[in-house]
Motif scaffolding. Structure first.
Motif: not given
Length: 239
Positions: A106-114, A221-227, A229-239
């Motif tokens: 879910i986190i990865i999909l949200i980050a990719l969408k954003k 710029k800050f939202l770009l960084l946030t998304y 980081l969200l992508l990386a965080s979601g990957a940690v949960a899946v792995l």
């Protein structure tokens, strides 16, 4: 040595996630939870992240309390409260590995969408209210309902400070209820208490830095960084 390294990584996670939380009013717990669960375990992670992220929200909500939209706050709390009760029950019923991987997806999909789908879809109010229920469910399971709450909040709260203050007030109230559930679940051990005390330092540093950056860095710029980081965080949960 490996254990101490995990704790150091956890404190870095607390610092980064709460810096972002102070600036944006959301995403802090969503960033923190997947790596925190991997680093210190689900019980301590839920207990500590709920307190620390809640504390950063208390700071924002108290400082900008005049900007809180009281009507929207009550509406959000009512619908998210229903979802949160359901989410807490599901957390204790389903296997953690399954929930964590689903949460990561879910986190990865949200980050990719954003990151890649810039056009915002206009949704009817009924769907937006359903997003609030979903936000509550995810918050009840992993203290991370921010992404679904933001879908509604962007529609209902148009001023930056109103958005930031109201969303922070939501987390203050809901995290207060979660603390009782975490206590009942036995998450507050002596070890958790020691980690929590040390977490105060990176938390205070994050509050200071967040307030320094909020007026100096562009929202885009800050939202770009946030998304990212969200992508990386979601990957940690899946792995």
């Amino acid at each position: 040595m490996a254990e101490y390294f995990r704790y150091i990584l956890f404190f870095i996670t607390i610092f980064i996630s709460n810096t972002i939380q102070v600036i944006t009013g959301f995403a802090g717990a969503m960033l923190a939870m997947p790596p925190s669960i991997r680093l210190i375990g689900v019980g301590p992670a839920k207990a500590i992240v709920s307190i620390v992220s809640g504390a950063s929200c208390v700071y924002v909500a108290v400082r900008y309390w005049r900007d809180i939209n009281k009507k929207e706050l009550l509406k959000i709390l009512a619908l998210m409260g229903i979802g949160m009760y359901t989410g807490i029950r599901l957390f204790y019923m389903l296997k953690l590995d399954i929930l964590l991987k689903l949460y990561g997806v879910i986190i990865i999909l949200i980050a990719l969408k954003k990151l890649f789908v810039k056009k915002e879809i206009q949704m009817p109010p009924a769907v937006l209210y359903l997003c609030l229920v979903m936000a509550g469910m995810i918050h009840g399971m992993f203290i991370s309902g921010g992404s679904f709450l933001v879908v509604y909040a962007v529609w209902a709260l148009h001023e930056k400070q109103e958005f930031r203050a109201t969303v922070s007030a939501v987390w203050v109230v809901l995290n207060s209820f979660l603390l009782y559930d975490h206590y009942q679940a036995g998450y507050f051990t002596a070890q958790t208490g020691r980690i929590l005390v040390i977490s105060v330092l990176p938390f205070l540093m994050a509050v200071w830095l967040g307030n320094q950056l909020v007026q100096k860095i562009s929202a885009e710029k800050f939202l770009l960084l946030t998304y990212i980081l969200l992508l990386a965080s979601g990957a940690v949960a899946v792995l």
